[in-house]
Design a protein around this motif. Structure first.
Motif, PDB file in Angstrom:
ATOM      1  N   VAL A 118       0.837  -1.203   0.000  1.00 59.74           N
ATOM      2  CA  VAL A 118       0.000   0.000   0.000  1.00 59.74           C
ATOM      3  C   VAL A 118       0.876   1.259   0.000  1.00 59.74           C
ATOM      4  O   VAL A 118       0.735   2.155   0.825  1.00 59.74           O
ATOM      5  N   SER A 119       1.824   1.284  -0.912  1.00 59.54           N
ATOM      6  CA  SER A 119       2.699   2.443  -1.031  1.00 59.54           C
ATOM      7  C   SER A 119       3.103   2.589  -2.488  1.00 59.54           C
ATOM      8  O   SER A 119       2.786   1.758  -3.314  1.00 59.54           O
ATOM      9  N   ASP A 120       3.810   3.659  -2.781  1.00 60.95           N
ATOM     10  CA  ASP A 120       4.375   3.770  -4.116  1.00 60.95           C
ATOM     11  C   ASP A 120       5.886   3.912  -3.980  1.00 60.95           C
ATOM     12  O   ASP A 120       6.396   4.423  -2.995  1.00 60.95           O
ATOM     13  N   THR A 121       6.571   3.382  -4.945  1.00 61.35           N
ATOM     14  CA  THR A 121       8.029   3.384  -4.930  1.00 61.35           C
ATOM     15  C   THR A 121       8.518   3.788  -6.316  1.00 61.35           C
ATOM     16  O   THR A 121       8.198   3.129  -7.299  1.00 61.35           O
ATOM     17  N   SER A 122       9.251   4.875  -6.385  1.00 55.34           N
ATOM     18  CA  SER A 122       9.810   5.302  -7.648  1.00 55.34           C
ATOM     19  C   SER A 122      10.964   4.375  -8.013  1.00 55.34           C
ATOM     20  O   SER A 122      11.871   4.137  -7.210  1.00 55.34           O
ATOM     21  N   ILE A 123      10.914   3.847  -9.218  1.00 53.75           N
ATOM     22  CA  ILE A 123      11.934   2.908  -9.674  1.00 53.75           C
ATOM     23  C   ILE A 123      12.915   3.619 -10.605  1.00 53.75           C
ATOM     24  O   ILE A 123      14.118   3.523 -10.456  1.00 53.75           O
ATOM     25  N   VAL A 124      12.360   4.341 -11.565  1.00 58.55           N
ATOM     26  CA  VAL A 124      13.196   5.048 -12.530  1.00 58.55           C
ATOM     27  C   VAL A 124      12.356   6.164 -13.157  1.00 58.55           C
ATOM     28  O   VAL A 124      11.139   6.030 -13.290  1.00 58.55           O
ATOM     29  N   ALA A 125      12.993   7.252 -13.511  1.00 61.78           N
ATOM     30  CA  ALA A 125      12.335   8.328 -14.246  1.00 61.78           C
ATOM     31  C   ALA A 125      12.735   8.191 -15.709  1.00 61.78           C
ATOM     32  O   ALA A 125      13.923   8.097 -16.022  1.00 61.78           O
ATOM     33  N   LEU A 126      11.757   8.135 -16.579  1.00 63.75           N
ATOM     34  CA  LEU A 126      12.024   7.943 -18.005  1.00 63.75           C
ATOM     35  C   LEU A 126      11.788   9.247 -18.762  1.00 63.75           C
ATOM     36  O   LEU A 126      10.802   9.934 -18.526  1.00 63.75           O
ATOM     37  N   ASP A 127      12.665   9.564 -19.670  1.00 59.16           N
ATOM     38  CA  ASP A 127      12.544  10.752 -20.507  1.00 59.16           C
ATOM     39  C   ASP A 127      12.591  10.302 -21.966  1.00 59.16           C
ATOM     40  O   ASP A 127      13.607   9.786 -22.433  1.00 59.16           O
ATOM     41  N   PHE A 128      11.499  10.497 -22.675  1.00 63.45           N
ATOM     42  CA  PHE A 128      11.395  10.047 -24.058  1.00 63.45           C
ATOM     43  C   PHE A 128      11.579  11.187 -25.056  1.00 63.45           C
ATOM     44  O   PHE A 128      11.287  11.035 -26.231  1.00 63.45           O
ATOM     45  N   THR A 129      12.037  12.325 -24.586  1.00 61.51           N
ATOM     46  CA  THR A 129      12.178  13.494 -25.458  1.00 61.51           C
ATOM     47  C   THR A 129      13.009  13.175 -26.696  1.00 61.51           C
ATOM     48  O   THR A 129      12.579  13.435 -27.822  1.00 61.51           O
ATOM     49  N   ASP A 130      14.196  12.634 -26.511  1.00 61.30           N
ATOM     50  CA  ASP A 130      15.072  12.343 -27.654  1.00 61.30           C
ATOM     51  C   ASP A 130      14.520  11.206 -28.508  1.00 61.30           C
ATOM     52  O   ASP A 130      14.544  11.278 -29.744  1.00 61.30           O
ATOM     53  N   ALA A 131      14.024  10.164 -27.875  1.00 60.50           N
ATOM     54  CA  ALA A 131      13.514   9.006 -28.612  1.00 60.50           C
ATOM     55  C   ALA A 131      12.308   9.361 -29.469  1.00 60.50           C
ATOM     56  O   ALA A 131      12.085   8.760 -30.522  1.00 60.50           O
ATOM     57  N   MET A 132      11.515  10.346 -29.043  1.00 62.15           N
ATOM     58  CA  MET A 132      10.295  10.713 -29.766  1.00 62.15           C
ATOM     59  C   MET A 132      10.471  11.942 -30.649  1.00 62.15           C
ATOM     60  O   MET A 132       9.533  12.356 -31.318  1.00 62.15           O
ATOM     61  N   ALA A 133      11.673  12.513 -30.678  1.00 62.86           N
ATOM     62  CA  ALA A 133      11.906  13.784 -31.383  1.00 62.86           C
ATOM     63  C   ALA A 133      11.451  13.760 -32.839  1.00 62.86           C
ATOM     64  O   ALA A 133      10.856  14.722 -33.322  1.00 62.86           O
ATOM     65  N   ASP A 134      11.708  12.687 -33.564  1.00 63.46           N
ATOM     66  CA  ASP A 134      11.365  12.632 -34.988  1.00 63.46           C
ATOM     67  C   ASP A 134      10.214  11.667 -35.272  1.00 63.46           C
ATOM     68  O   ASP A 134      10.048  11.205 -36.389  1.00 63.46           O
ATOM     69  N   LYS A 135       9.417  11.379 -34.258  1.00 65.67           N
ATOM     70  CA  LYS A 135       8.316  10.422 -34.412  1.00 65.67           C
ATOM     71  C   LYS A 135       6.971  11.102 -34.167  1.00 65.67           C
ATOM     72  O   LYS A 135       6.883  12.081 -33.442  1.00 65.67           O
ATOM     73  N   ASP A 136       5.934  10.560 -34.764  1.00 67.89           N
ATOM     74  CA  ASP A 136       4.576  11.042 -34.525  1.00 67.89           C
ATOM     75  C   ASP A 136       4.111  10.463 -33.195  1.00 67.89           C
ATOM     76  O   ASP A 136       3.975   9.235 -33.068  1.00 67.89           O
ATOM     77  N   PRO A 137       3.876  11.307 -32.182  1.00 68.60           N
ATOM     78  CA  PRO A 137       3.489  10.782 -30.867  1.00 68.60           C
ATOM     79  C   PRO A 137       2.159  10.033 -30.880  1.00 68.60           C
ATOM     80  O   PRO A 137       1.891   9.225 -30.003  1.00 68.60           O
ATOM     81  N   GLY A 138       1.340  10.257 -31.898  1.00 68.26           N
ATOM     82  CA  GLY A 138       0.073   9.547 -32.009  1.00 68.26           C
ATOM     83  C   GLY A 138       0.229   8.104 -32.458  1.00 68.26           C
ATOM     84  O   GLY A 138      -0.703   7.313 -32.375  1.00 68.26           O
ATOM     85  N   ASP A 139       1.426   7.759 -32.921  1.00 69.74           N
ATOM     86  CA  ASP A 139       1.690   6.404 -33.409  1.00 69.74           C
ATOM     87  C   ASP A 139       2.419   5.546 -32.387  1.00 69.74           C
ATOM     88  O   ASP A 139       2.799   4.413 -32.706  1.00 69.74           O
ATOM     89  N   HIS A 140       2.664   6.066 -31.202  1.00 71.45           N
ATOM     90  CA  HIS A 140       3.462   5.345 -30.214  1.00 71.45           C
ATOM     91  C   HIS A 140       2.802   5.384 -28.843  1.00 71.45           C
ATOM     92  O   HIS A 140       2.153   6.367 -28.492  1.00 71.45           O
ATOM     93  N   ILE A 141       2.996   4.312 -28.097  1.00 72.34           N
ATOM     94  CA  ILE A 141       2.530   4.241 -26.713  1.00 72.34           C
ATOM     95  C   ILE A 141       3.619   3.567 -25.883  1.00 72.34           C
ATOM     96  O   ILE A 141       4.485   2.887 -26.423  1.00 72.34           O
ATOM     97  N   LEU A 142       3.537   3.762 -24.591  1.00 76.59           N
ATOM     98  CA  LEU A 142       4.414   3.060 -23.664  1.00 76.59           C
ATOM     99  C   LEU A 142       3.555   2.036 -22.927  1.00 76.59           C
ATOM    100  O   LEU A 142       2.519   2.379 -22.355  1.00 76.59           O
ATOM    101  N   VAL A 143       3.968   0.783 -22.976  1.00 79.88           N
ATOM    102  CA  VAL A 143       3.265  -0.288 -22.274  1.00 79.88           C
ATOM    103  C   VAL A 143       4.147  -0.738 -21.116  1.00 79.88           C
ATOM    104  O   VAL A 143       5.307  -1.087 -21.329  1.00 79.88           O
ATOM    105  N   CYS A 144       3.604  -0.699 -19.908  1.00 82.99           N
ATOM    106  CA  CYS A 144       4.338  -1.137 -18.715  1.00 82.99           C
ATOM    107  C   CYS A 144       3.629  -2.343 -18.125  1.00 82.99           C
ATOM    108  O   CYS A 144       2.395  -2.348 -18.012  1.00 82.99           O
ATOM    109  N   GLU A 145       4.395  -3.343 -17.769  1.00 86.15           N
ATOM    110  CA  GLU A 145       3.838  -4.539 -17.141  1.00 86.15           C
ATOM    111  C   GLU A 145       4.586  -4.789 -15.838  1.00 86.15           C
ATOM    112  O   GLU A 145       5.811  -4.675 -15.795  1.00 86.15           O
ATOM    113  N   LEU A 146       3.856  -5.119 -14.795  1.00 86.93           N
ATOM    114  CA  LEU A 146       4.444  -5.502 -13.523  1.00 86.93           C
ATOM    115  C   LEU A 146       4.268  -7.000 -13.379  1.00 86.93           C
ATOM    116  O   LEU A 146       3.148  -7.514 -13.414  1.00 86.93           O
TER     117      LEU A 146
END
Length: 141
Positions: A6-34
């Motif tokens: 019953v808590s939250d734990t920060s694992i990592v901060a992700l920055d997609f600025t460079d990875a998405m710079a030349d991509k259409d953001p409407g064509d991409h999603i981030l999928v996270c699985e625990l």
């Protein structure tokens, strides 16, 4: 990763600025699985645009309904991203699904369970099941 209950734990901060710079953001999603061992205990989808700006295709959701004790097991898979998947069972407005209003990424599988309404066979449940997603709320394209 170890996290207190019953808590939250920060694992990592992700920055997609460079990875998405030349991509259409409407064509991409981030999928996270625990995962806990081999079992997925959470799945989360994060688009890079608000949902109303996504160019979603009809997800072609396939469902398979089978017996699960006194209930039913509903296996769902989609050909493309299905946002806000909603399950309904005609004639059984009080049925409680183990999950509802969830995202289903392409190629992933989700298994939902619910009690079988009294007097109904698995085949009747299958025929009464409706599966909707955000795309179904769009006006004619």
């Amino acid at each position: 990763v170890m996290a207190a209950p019953v808590s939250d734990t920060s694992i990592v901060a992700l920055d997609f600025t460079d990875a998405m710079a030349d991509k259409d953001p409407g064509d991409h999603i981030l999928v996270c699985e625990l995962l806990q061992g081999e079992e997925r205990i959470a799945l989360s989808v994060h688009p890079f645009l608000p949902s109303k700006h996504l160019d979603l295709d009809a997800p072609q959701i396939e469902s398979e309904v089978s017996e699960d004790g006194d209930g039913v097991r509903i296996r769902l898979q989609a050909a493309s991203l299905a946002r806000f998947v909603e399950l309904k069972l005609a004639g059984a407005p009080d049925v409680v699904f183990s999950d509802n209003y969830f995202d289903l990424p392409a190629g992933r599988e989700v298994v939902i369970t619910c009690d079988r309404p009294e007097g109904r066979t698995v085949e009747q449940v299958k025929n009464a099941l409706s599966v909707y997603s955000l795309v179904d709320s769009y006006a004619a394209r």
